[in-house]
Design a protein around this motif. Structure first.
Motif, PDB file in Angstrom:
ATOM      1  N   GLY A   1       0.843  -1.151   0.277  1.00  0.00           N
ATOM      2  CA  GLY A   1       0.001  -0.514   0.386  1.00  0.00           C
ATOM      3  C   GLY A   1       0.927   1.495   0.201  1.00  0.00           C
ATOM      4  O   GLY A   1       2.055   1.317  -0.204  1.00  0.00           O
ATOM      5  N   SER A   2       0.288   2.629   0.204  1.00  0.00           N
ATOM      6  CA  SER A   2       0.660   3.489  -0.105  1.00  0.00           C
ATOM      7  C   SER A   2      -0.222   4.687   1.053  1.00  0.00           C
ATOM      8  O   SER A   2      -1.008   4.480   1.065  1.00  0.00           O
ATOM      9  CB  SER A   2       0.521   4.324  -1.064  1.00  0.00           C
ATOM     10  N   VAL A   3       1.192   5.503   1.582  1.00  0.00           N
ATOM     11  CA  VAL A   3       0.095   6.420   2.320  1.00  0.00           C
ATOM     12  C   VAL A   3       1.169   7.413   2.359  1.00  0.00           C
ATOM     13  O   VAL A   3       2.154   8.289   1.875  1.00  0.00           O
ATOM     14  CB  VAL A   3       0.721   6.067   4.244  1.00  0.00           C
ATOM     15  N   ILE A   4      -0.066   8.750   2.648  1.00  0.00           N
ATOM     16  CA  ILE A   4       0.696   9.556   2.839  1.00  0.00           C
ATOM     17  C   ILE A   4      -0.066  10.747   4.197  1.00  0.00           C
ATOM     18  O   ILE A   4      -0.959  10.372   4.574  1.00  0.00           O
ATOM     19  CB  ILE A   4       0.042  11.054   1.686  1.00  0.00           C
ATOM     20  N   ALA A   5       0.708  11.249   4.934  1.00  0.00           N
ATOM     21  CA  ALA A   5       0.193  12.254   5.717  1.00  0.00           C
ATOM     22  C   ALA A   5       0.856  13.316   6.138  1.00  0.00           C
ATOM     23  O   ALA A   5       1.947  13.899   5.519  1.00  0.00           O
ATOM     24  CB  ALA A   5       1.466  11.381   7.005  1.00  0.00           C
ATOM     25  N   ALA A   6       0.657  14.375   6.505  1.00  0.00           N
ATOM     26  CA  ALA A   6       1.023  16.203   6.654  1.00  0.00           C
ATOM     27  C   ALA A   6       0.131  16.354   8.600  1.00  0.00           C
ATOM     28  O   ALA A   6      -0.950  16.241   9.122  1.00  0.00           O
ATOM     29  CB  ALA A   6      -0.176  16.441   6.171  1.00  0.00           C
ATOM     30  N   ARG A   7       1.170  17.205   9.442  1.00  0.00           N
ATOM     31  CA  ARG A   7       1.426  17.156  10.497  1.00  0.00           C
ATOM     32  C   ARG A   7       1.329  18.855  10.635  1.00  0.00           C
ATOM     33  O   ARG A   7       2.467  19.094  10.250  1.00  0.00           O
ATOM     34  CB  ARG A   7       1.689  16.951  11.829  1.00  0.00           C
ATOM     35  N   ALA A   8       0.980  20.053  11.505  1.00  0.00           N
ATOM     36  CA  ALA A   8       1.196  20.955  11.409  1.00  0.00           C
ATOM     37  C   ALA A   8       0.798  21.091  12.875  1.00  0.00           C
ATOM     38  O   ALA A   8      -0.182  21.020  13.685  1.00  0.00           O
ATOM     39  CB  ALA A   8      -0.001  22.257  11.132  1.00  0.00           C
ATOM     40  N   MET A   9       2.290  22.141  13.704  1.00  0.00           N
ATOM     41  CA  MET A   9       2.538  21.909  15.366  1.00  0.00           C
ATOM     42  C   MET A   9       2.788  23.814  15.757  1.00  0.00           C
ATOM     43  O   MET A   9       3.793  24.081  14.921  1.00  0.00           O
ATOM     44  CB  MET A   9       3.584  20.876  16.136  1.00  0.00           C
ATOM     45  N   TYR A  10       2.319  23.791  16.367  1.00  0.00           N
ATOM     46  CA  TYR A  10       2.420  24.862  16.945  1.00  0.00           C
ATOM     47  C   TYR A  10       3.007  25.543  18.316  1.00  0.00           C
ATOM     48  O   TYR A  10       2.172  24.657  19.492  1.00  0.00           O
ATOM     49  CB  TYR A  10       1.218  25.735  17.070  1.00  0.00           C
ATOM     50  N   LEU A  11       3.704  25.446  18.877  1.00  0.00           N
ATOM     51  CA  LEU A  11       5.027  25.508  20.265  1.00  0.00           C
ATOM     52  C   LEU A  11       4.307  26.646  20.502  1.00  0.00           C
ATOM     53  O   LEU A  11       4.026  27.999  19.902  1.00  0.00           O
ATOM     54  CB  LEU A  11       6.593  25.468  19.351  1.00  0.00           C
ATOM     55  N   LEU A  12       3.765  26.137  21.565  1.00  0.00           N
ATOM     56  CA  LEU A  12       3.152  27.467  22.951  1.00  0.00           C
ATOM     57  C   LEU A  12       4.477  27.554  24.052  1.00  0.00           C
ATOM     58  O   LEU A  12       4.680  28.924  24.838  1.00  0.00           O
ATOM     59  CB  LEU A  12       2.118  26.755  23.774  1.00  0.00           C
ATOM     60  N   SER A  13       5.350  26.913  24.249  1.00  0.00           N
ATOM     61  CA  SER A  13       6.412  26.589  25.206  1.00  0.00           C
ATOM     62  C   SER A  13       7.222  25.544  24.361  1.00  0.00           C
ATOM     63  O   SER A  13       7.532  24.945  24.002  1.00  0.00           O
ATOM     64  CB  SER A  13       6.220  26.977  26.378  1.00  0.00           C
ATOM     65  N   LYS A  14       8.984  25.823  25.050  1.00  0.00           N
ATOM     66  CA  LYS A  14       9.912  25.137  24.919  1.00  0.00           C
ATOM     67  C   LYS A  14       8.633  23.534  25.378  1.00  0.00           C
ATOM     68  O   LYS A  14       9.480  21.925  24.826  1.00  0.00           O
ATOM     69  CB  LYS A  14      11.034  24.665  25.774  1.00  0.00           C
ATOM     70  N   ARG A  15       8.296  23.765  25.883  1.00  0.00           N
ATOM     71  CA  ARG A  15       7.684  22.510  27.032  1.00  0.00           C
ATOM     72  C   ARG A  15       6.502  22.010  25.974  1.00  0.00           C
ATOM     73  O   ARG A  15       5.333  20.568  25.966  1.00  0.00           O
ATOM     74  CB  ARG A  15       7.516  22.066  28.495  1.00  0.00           C
ATOM     75  N   SER A  16       5.530  22.663  25.566  1.00  0.00           N
ATOM     76  CA  SER A  16       4.325  22.574  25.263  1.00  0.00           C
ATOM     77  C   SER A  16       3.619  22.893  23.768  1.00  0.00           C
ATOM     78  O   SER A  16       4.070  23.778  23.291  1.00  0.00           O
ATOM     79  CB  SER A  16       3.092  23.138  26.049  1.00  0.00           C
ATOM     80  N   ALA A  17       3.454  21.858  23.306  1.00  0.00           N
ATOM     81  CA  ALA A  17       2.730  21.978  21.921  1.00  0.00           C
ATOM     82  C   ALA A  17       0.597  21.412  21.561  1.00  0.00           C
ATOM     83  O   ALA A  17       1.047  20.820  21.907  1.00  0.00           O
ATOM     84  CB  ALA A  17       3.353  21.365  21.220  1.00  0.00           C
ATOM     85  N   VAL A  18       0.009  22.827  20.651  1.00  0.00           N
ATOM     86  CA  VAL A  18      -0.781  21.862  19.967  1.00  0.00           C
ATOM     87  C   VAL A  18      -0.349  21.518  18.433  1.00  0.00           C
ATOM     88  O   VAL A  18       0.458  22.414  17.820  1.00  0.00           O
ATOM     89  CB  VAL A  18      -2.029  22.778  20.010  1.00  0.00           C
ATOM     90  N   TYR A  19      -1.111  20.405  17.756  1.00  0.00           N
ATOM     91  CA  TYR A  19      -1.433  20.050  16.601  1.00  0.00           C
ATOM     92  C   TYR A  19      -2.454  19.847  15.659  1.00  0.00           C
ATOM     93  O   TYR A  19      -3.537  19.314  16.780  1.00  0.00           O
ATOM     94  CB  TYR A  19      -0.077  19.110  16.797  1.00  0.00           C
ATOM     95  N   LEU A  20      -2.294  19.598  14.807  1.00  0.00           N
ATOM     96  CA  LEU A  20      -3.125  19.812  14.182  1.00  0.00           C
ATOM     97  C   LEU A  20      -3.000  18.200  13.130  1.00  0.00           C
ATOM     98  O   LEU A  20      -2.106  18.954  12.430  1.00  0.00           O
ATOM     99  CB  LEU A  20      -4.450  20.251  13.274  1.00  0.00           C
ATOM    100  N   THR A  21      -2.938  16.715  12.758  1.00  0.00           N
ATOM    101  CA  THR A  21      -2.416  16.241  11.718  1.00  0.00           C
ATOM    102  C   THR A  21      -3.669  15.223  10.806  1.00  0.00           C
ATOM    103  O   THR A  21      -5.103  15.133  11.855  1.00  0.00           O
ATOM    104  CB  THR A  21      -1.666  15.113  12.416  1.00  0.00           C
ATOM    105  N   ALA A  22      -3.534  14.309  10.365  1.00  0.00           N
ATOM    106  CA  ALA A  22      -3.897  13.991   9.027  1.00  0.00           C
ATOM    107  C   ALA A  22      -2.637  13.823   8.098  1.00  0.00           C
ATOM    108  O   ALA A  22      -2.496  13.926   7.895  1.00  0.00           O
ATOM    109  CB  ALA A  22      -5.076  14.733   8.336  1.00  0.00           C
TER     110      ALA A  22
END
Length: 376
Positions: free
Chosen positions: A314-335
């Motif tokens: 098979g094949s797979v494609i993936a992407a992610r956007a991550m925003y770093l709130l600090s050196k320790r914390s981050a939020v993200y959206l991935t598909a």
């Protein structure tokens, strides 16, 4: 010398030795560190099971990184030597339960000694294929190219193992040998019978890695082999069967952009698909990371698996956007999107254990997740 004077003489020496023994540990430099990652969120997965249903789920295994906590320690023994240990536990934040089939320290549990000549360690440790894959810029994210061979992102660990590793000026070398791997995982998940006194090959594992890295580029080569002996229901029932992977992986960096790629050739003498034995396969991928600002990371990856003579790739494609709130914390959206060949059942859901998210053969899947990650 009178008895009284002799007693005083020896008592002085006794207390001097006692003082030296008591103060020596205090002079040695030692440290113990508690660390961890909590990474979770909510995902939406399509085309699950025979009804091709859709579901909203909280992942149990990983988000951008698997959740874990651990303790690592080091003591300076003098003469350039240090005693080291690591105890690391994986857990599912959604339930607060242990991963790695309920092991307390299922991710890592080892003790060793380290010096200028390298490090020698004993216990439950990573295979060298984990350390020798610098070209994978996205895994172990929940959606990534390595879902086509989850051995690369589980990541592979071996029980009862002896590991030697050496690193100097960007060059790294490692050897690993297990006397009997993974007695806790079920047979269908690759578990084995552990150490055997009657069969020298049963459930053994070995790996070797050579890697060179600089700030601008890096490359690695790895060979990893597992011997069978898991018995009925196992992917490798007999100790005469082996599953061998040879991996080449590397990356280059240009300012705020990193590009990575790799290729893996696998010779699997076990059961990989119904009625199919002695299967060779080739898995390759490429991807990259771009950071337009220090707080924003954009990642993408594509991978393809071809199994010789069988439509189970098979094949797979993936992407992610991550925003770093600090050196320790981050939020993200991935598909991610998984494209299965006619007899393949790969799932895009790398965050759920077992078969609960598998599609029917030949059915594609899509997954989307929003999450938050924190280091401590």
């Amino acid at each position: 010398m009178t008895l009284k004077k002799e007693w005083r003489h020896w008592s002085v020496w006794f207390f001097m030795l006692l003082y030296m023994g008591a103060t020596k540990p205090a002079d040695a430099q030692s440290s113990v560190t508690l660390y961890g990652i909590i990474d979770t969120g909510v995902e939406y997965v399509t085309n699950i099971g025979s009804k091709r249903s859709n579901a909203a789920l909280v992942p149990t295994l990983t988000g951008t990184l698997p959740s874990r906590w651990g303790i690592r320690g080091r003591e300076d023994l003098g003469g350039g030597l240090s005693a080291i240990f690591v105890l690391e536990s994986g857990f599912a934040p959604g339930q607060g339960t242990l991963n790695q089939y309920g092991r307390l320290f299922g991710r890592q549990a080892y003790v060793g000694i380290s010096g200028r000549w390298g490090t020698l360690s004993f216990g439950r440790q990573y295979s060298q294929i984990f350390w020798g894959n610098p070209g994978d810029t996205l895994a172990p994210s929940i959606y990534a190219a390595a879902l086509l061979d989850t051995y690369l992102i589980t990541p592979p660990r071996t029980d009862n193992s002896i590991v030697y590793s050496f690193s100097s000026n960007g060059l790294s070398f490692g050897l690993g040998y297990s006397l009997g791997r993974d007695t806790v995982a079920p047979a269908v998940a690759g578990g084995c019978a552990g150490q055997s006194a009657s069969d020298w090959r049963a459930c053994k594992s070995m790996s070797a890695m050579l890697k060179y890295e600089t700030p601008a580029w890096g490359a690695a080569a790895v060979v990893d082999r597992n011997y069978g002996g898991g018995g009925s229901g196992s992917p490798l029932p007999s100790s005469s069967q082996t599953d061998t992977r040879a991996l080449l992986s590397g990356y280059v960096k240009f300012a705020t952009t990193t590009l990575g790629a790799g290729i893996e050739h696998r010779i699997n003498h076990g059961l990989q698909a119904p009625g199919v034995f002695n299967v060779n396969s080739d898995f390759w991928w490429f991807g990259g990371q771009y950071m337009p600002t220090p707080s924003l990371s954009l990642d993408a990856q594509f991978g393809h698996l071809n199994v010789n003579g069988n439509p189970v790739g098979g094949s797979v494609i993936a992407a992610r956007a991550m925003y770093l709130l600090s050196k320790r914390s981050a939020v993200y959206l991935t598909a991610g999107r998984m494209f299965n060949q006619s007899k393949a059942t790969f799932t895009i859901d790398g965050g759920t254990a077992g078969t609960s998210s598998l599609p029917m053969a030949g059915i594609d899947q899509t997954g989307v997740m929003v999450g938050i990650r924190h280091f401590f």
